[in-house]
Scaffold this active site. Structure first.
Site, PDB file in Angstrom:
ATOM      1  N   ASP A  41       0.853  -1.187   0.000  1.00 14.62           N
ATOM      2  CA  ASP A  41       0.000   0.000   0.000  1.00 14.62           C
ATOM      3  C   ASP A  41       0.888   1.236   0.000  1.00 14.62           C
ATOM      4  OD1 ASP A  41      -3.279   0.287   0.870  1.00 14.62           O
ATOM      5  OD2 ASP A  41      -2.044   2.108   0.930  1.00 14.62           O
ATOM      6  N   THR A  96     -11.411   2.457  -6.439  1.00 16.45           N
ATOM      7  CA  THR A  96     -11.908   2.973  -7.719  1.00 16.45           C
ATOM      8  C   THR A  96     -13.089   3.906  -7.420  1.00 16.45           C
ATOM      9  OG1 THR A  96     -13.246   0.952  -7.898  1.00 16.45           O
ATOM     10  CG2 THR A  96     -11.197   1.015  -9.156  1.00 16.45           C
ATOM     11  N   PHE A 163     -17.199  -9.703  -3.420  1.00 18.99           N
ATOM     12  CA  PHE A 163     -18.567  -9.375  -3.014  1.00 18.99           C
ATOM     13  C   PHE A 163     -18.688  -9.130  -1.512  1.00 18.99           C
ATOM     14  CE2 PHE A 163     -18.748 -11.917  -6.861  1.00 18.99           C
ATOM     15  CZ  PHE A 163     -19.603 -11.192  -7.672  1.00 18.99           C
ATOM     16  N   LEU A 264     -34.277  -5.299   2.636  1.00 24.16           N
ATOM     17  CA  LEU A 264     -35.621  -4.817   2.347  1.00 24.16           C
ATOM     18  C   LEU A 264     -36.063  -3.777   3.363  1.00 24.16           C
ATOM     19  CD1 LEU A 264     -37.369  -5.782  -0.016  1.00 24.16           C
ATOM     20  CD2 LEU A 264     -38.522  -7.363   1.509  1.00 24.16           C
ATOM     21  N   GLY A 267     -35.590   3.325   4.813  1.00 26.74           N
ATOM     22  CA  GLY A 267     -34.890   4.231   5.730  1.00 26.74           C
ATOM     23  C   GLY A 267     -34.211   5.355   4.985  1.00 26.74           C
ATOM     24  N   GLY A 271     -25.514   3.991   1.250  1.00 27.12           N
ATOM     25  CA  GLY A 271     -24.329   4.837   1.135  1.00 27.12           C
ATOM     26  C   GLY A 271     -23.105   3.948   1.102  1.00 27.12           C
ATOM     27  N   CYS A 274     -19.239   1.816  -1.937  1.00 20.63           N
ATOM     28  CA  CYS A 274     -19.509   0.953  -3.098  1.00 20.63           C
ATOM     29  C   CYS A 274     -20.813   1.265  -3.828  1.00 20.63           C
ATOM     30  CB  CYS A 274     -19.498  -0.514  -2.669  1.00 20.63           C
ATOM     31  SG  CYS A 274     -17.857  -1.109  -2.262  1.00 20.63           S
ATOM     32  N   ARG A 344     -17.617   6.800   4.251  1.00 19.24           N
ATOM     33  CA  ARG A 344     -17.656   7.255   2.857  1.00 19.24           C
ATOM     34  C   ARG A 344     -19.106   7.334   2.375  1.00 19.24           C
ATOM     35  NH1 ARG A 344     -13.414   3.191   0.058  1.00 19.24           N
ATOM     36  NH2 ARG A 344     -14.330   1.811   1.600  1.00 19.24           N
TER      37      ARG A 344
HETATM   38  N1  LIG Z   1     -15.058  -2.005   0.759  1.00 17.45           N
HETATM   39  C1  LIG Z   1     -15.842  -2.971   0.303  1.00 17.45           C
HETATM   40  O1  LIG Z   1     -16.755  -3.456   0.987  1.00 17.45           O
HETATM   41  C2  LIG Z   1     -15.643  -3.531  -1.082  1.00 17.45           C
HETATM   42  C3  LIG Z   1     -16.288  -4.717  -1.442  1.00 17.45           C
HETATM   43  C4  LIG Z   1     -16.127  -5.211  -2.722  1.00 17.45           C
HETATM   44  C5  LIG Z   1     -15.360  -4.516  -3.644  1.00 17.45           C
HETATM   45  N2  LIG Z   1     -14.777  -3.359  -3.280  1.00 17.45           N
HETATM   46  C6  LIG Z   1     -13.957  -2.657  -4.274  1.00 17.45           C
HETATM   47  O2  LIG Z   1     -12.604  -2.855  -3.899  1.00 17.45           O
HETATM   48  C7  LIG Z   1     -11.808  -1.726  -4.254  1.00 17.45           C
HETATM   49  C8  LIG Z   1     -11.120  -1.214  -3.007  1.00 17.45           C
HETATM   50  O3  LIG Z   1     -12.111  -0.776  -2.097  1.00 17.45           O
HETATM   51  P1  LIG Z   1     -11.774  -0.447  -0.575  1.00 17.45           P
HETATM   52  O4  LIG Z   1     -13.068  -0.188   0.087  1.00 17.45           O
HETATM   53  O5  LIG Z   1     -10.860  -1.475  -0.024  1.00 17.45           O
HETATM   54  O6  LIG Z   1     -10.975   0.930  -0.773  1.00 17.45           O
HETATM   55  P2  LIG Z   1     -10.004   1.640   0.276  1.00 17.45           P
HETATM   56  O7  LIG Z   1     -10.006   3.077  -0.110  1.00 17.45           O
HETATM   57  O8  LIG Z   1     -10.378   1.242   1.664  1.00 17.45           O
HETATM   58  O9  LIG Z   1      -8.581   1.001  -0.023  1.00 17.45           O
HETATM   59  C9  LIG Z   1      -7.823   1.280  -1.161  1.00 17.45           C
HETATM   60  C10 LIG Z   1      -6.355   1.199  -0.739  1.00 17.45           C
HETATM   61  O10 LIG Z   1      -5.538   1.271  -1.924  1.00 17.45           O
HETATM   62  C11 LIG Z   1      -4.385   2.020  -1.575  1.00 17.45           C
HETATM   63  N3  LIG Z   1      -3.757   2.500  -2.819  1.00 17.45           N
HETATM   64  C12 LIG Z   1      -4.154   3.511  -3.640  1.00 17.45           C
HETATM   65  N4  LIG Z   1      -3.325   3.605  -4.699  1.00 17.45           N
HETATM   66  C13 LIG Z   1      -2.390   2.629  -4.551  1.00 17.45           C
HETATM   67  C14 LIG Z   1      -1.274   2.196  -5.331  1.00 17.45           C
HETATM   68  N5  LIG Z   1      -0.965   2.792  -6.474  1.00 17.45           N
HETATM   69  N6  LIG Z   1      -0.554   1.172  -4.875  1.00 17.45           N
HETATM   70  C15 LIG Z   1      -0.866   0.549  -3.695  1.00 17.45           C
HETATM   71  N7  LIG Z   1      -1.913   0.910  -2.936  1.00 17.45           N
HETATM   72  C16 LIG Z   1      -2.662   1.935  -3.357  1.00 17.45           C
HETATM   73  C17 LIG Z   1      -4.901   3.131  -0.676  1.00 17.45           C
HETATM   74  O11 LIG Z   1      -3.861   3.704   0.095  1.00 17.45           O
HETATM   75  C18 LIG Z   1      -5.913   2.356   0.167  1.00 17.45           C
HETATM   76  O12 LIG Z   1      -5.346   1.833   1.342  1.00 17.45           O
HETATM   77  C19 LIG Z   1     -12.780  -0.742  -4.891  1.00 17.45           C
HETATM   78  O13 LIG Z   1     -12.782  -0.935  -6.280  1.00 17.45           O
HETATM   79  C20 LIG Z   1     -14.117  -1.143  -4.320  1.00 17.45           C
HETATM   80  O14 LIG Z   1     -15.202  -0.770  -5.144  1.00 17.45           O
HETATM   81  C21 LIG Z   1     -14.866  -2.857  -2.014  1.00 17.45           C
END
Ligand SMILES: NC(=O)c1ccc[n+]([C@@H]2O[C@H](COP(=O)([O-])OP(=O)(O)OC[C@H]3O[C@@H](n4cnc5c(N)ncnc54)[C@H](O)[C@@H]3O)[C@@H](O)[C@H]2O)c1
Length: 449
Positions: A41, A96, A163, A264, A267, A271, A274, A344
């Site tokens: 990271d 993303t 997921f 279901l 409220g 948010g 995702c 978020r």
């Molecule tokens: N959070 C969820 O419940 C969840 C579930 C399924 C899918 N996703 C997807 O997973 C992805 C990540 O989501 P998240 O919630 O973990 O995000 P997050 O913001 O919590 O984590 C992203 C991490 O990536 C790191 N990062 C950014 N650029 C980087 C780079 N160039 N090299 C290395 N690390 C880097 C950031 O410092 C951060 O720690 C997204 O596409 C999201 O849509 C998230």
């Protein structure tokens, strides 16, 4: 917890790029199956915490899973992407988010991660996308990686969408409903089956498919869920004007096996990091693909969702005689949902910040998300207990579905507030109990009764 090495035919050397809510949990789950895992990271503070076995976010059961891997020595973390160079499989799990000034996904972190790792890829390897992306991203990413990697075309690409739900991330990682493998060869399919061997042995269904279908899988699931919630909220609004009971209605719907009873609850709306951004990114991508007409319905889903926040604010203003300015408002909940400290795009925080901007004095309490709320919304007074939030309040808003709030004692709390008025934005309070204790209780989807 899973027995680490059970049923694992071949421990794999794996890197996970991006160790946020998704990547850190995924890395720890992989390590629990006996693989050698390095999490990369760019955030040094996050890496330092994870490497020490400490969690940078709240997620039930994650601390134990993380510690288990770190102590066993097969789970390490680093800011230097060169530590990933030796891995055979690289999962991309960076964020993303929604692009500033647009509804499309911002893929800059994904591109930066690919550009940083590509020059290190000297041997055949499999790069596996886990982030949620617009359909078509994988193809571009493959070209980007292969053109820069010394190993060229021997860098393979697969998509394996995630997921997991925040608040249940460990459970969902160790016992997912399904594993989706978007692959282009039997060899890549087998590599990923080796990675997931222990849970495949447990009987988790595996769907092998192509790259575009795998990319679409996660965003499609989120679009379905978003539409479902907005539809329930629409029904709640009809209940409100017809004096029907939305709780009874959703129970009746849930008993239909074709509809089911999960997700279901009406409220204040959905948010988080995702659902909102994935719905918008799906719309933006569909429009690029020439599908602006049919996809318009999802714009309405988004608008209906945002309307719930506005309606909650209007309801609070109504209870305050039309003027929130100068009023003391207690907000219970800052996280976008219970079980997480993620704020978020949180409806709770959004409502609180808007009321503050309209001149109200807002005190907000959340059992886990206080620190993140303080960072994200410095205008709010973040307090550390329900009692502190409620002191002298003119109205109380319950906006996150924490168990702690469902169990509150309305009799014990009534003397704390200036006026006993509560808005139940998550339908977690027992209306009879609160009204019997002397509170005026209002909720979206319920009349004033
Ligand atoms: N959070 C969820 O419940 C969840 C579930 C399924 C899918 N996703 C997807 O997973 C992805 C990540 O989501 P998240 O919630 O973990 O995000 P997050 O913001 O919590 O984590 C992203 C991490 O990536 C790191 N990062 C950014 N650029 C980087 C780079 N160039 N090299 C290395 N690390 C880097 C950031 O410092 C951060 O720690 C997204 O596409 C999201 O849509 C998230």
């Amino acid at each position: 917890m899973n027995d680490p090495r059970r049923g694992n035919p071949r421990p794999v050397h794996i890197s996970v790029i991006g160790t946020g809510y998704l990547g850190a949990t995924h890395a720890a789950a992989l390590a629990s199956w006996g693989h050698q895992v390095v999490g990369i990271d760019t955030d040094p503070e996050r890496v330092e915490l994870l490497a020490a076995g400490k969690t940078p976010f709240h997620e039930p059961r994650f601390p134990e899973l993380l510690r288990q891997g770190v102590e066993a020595g097969n789970l390490t973390f680093d800011t230097d992407v060169r530590s990933a160079a030796e891995a055979e499989v690289h999962f991309l799990a960076v964020g993303t988010p929604q692009r500033a000034g647009s509804h499309a996904a911002d893929l800059s972190a994904l591109h930066a991660a690919a550009d940083a790792m590509a020059p290190l890829l000297e041997r055949p390897c499999l790069v596996v996308g886990k982030s949620t992306v617009p359909v078509g991203t994988a193809q571009d990413l493959r070209a980007r990686l292969c053109s820069q990697a010394p190993a060229g075309e021997q860098v393979r690409l697969a998509w394996n969408p995630e997921f997991l739900r925040e608040g249940h991330a460990v459970e969902d990682s160790l016992h997912p409903d399904r594993i989706v493998l978007g692959v282009e060869s039997d060899e890549d399919d087998q590599t990923l089956r080796d990675v997931y061997a222990p849970i495949i042995a447990d009987g988790v269904p595996v769907v092998r498919t192509d790259l575009p279908t795998a990319e679409l899988a996660k965003v499609s699931a989120n679009v379905m869920l978003a539409a479902r919630i907005s539809l329930v909220n629409l029904l709640a609004e009809v209940c409100e004007v017809t004096n029907a009971d939305v709780s009874d209605l959703s129970r009746i719907l849930g008993l239909d096996a074709r509809i089911g009873d999960r997700f279901l609850n009406p409220g204040v709306g959905f948010g988080g990091g995702c659902l909102p951004k994935d719905t918008r990114a799906f719309v933006a991508r569909a429009e690029e693909l020439g599908l602006a007409g049919p996809v318009a319905v999802l714009r309405d889903v988004d608008a209906l969702n945002m309307r719930q926040r506005a309606r909650t604010i209007d309801l609070a203003a109504d209870l305050l005689g039309g003027r929130p300015d100068g009023a003391r408002i207690a907000v219970l909940g800052a996280a976008f949902k219970a079980g997480s400290d993620d704020v978020r795009d949180s409806p709770a925080l959004d409502v609180a910040v808007t009321l503050r901007a309209r001149g109200a004095h807002v005190r907000i309490y959340d059992p886990r998300a206080g620190a993140n709320a303080r960072k994200a919304a410095p205008s709010l007074q973040v307090v550390t207990s329900v009692e502190e939030a409620l002191a002298d309040a003119d109205v109380v808003l319950v906006l996150t579905d924490w168990e702690e709030f469902a169990g509150l004692d309305p009799v014990a709390l009534i003397d704390l507030v200036r006026t006993p008025r509560v808005i139940d934005g998550r339908l977690v309070l027992d209306p009879d109990k609160w009204r019997a204790a002397g509170w005026e209780l209002r909720a979206l989807g319920r009349g004033a009764a």
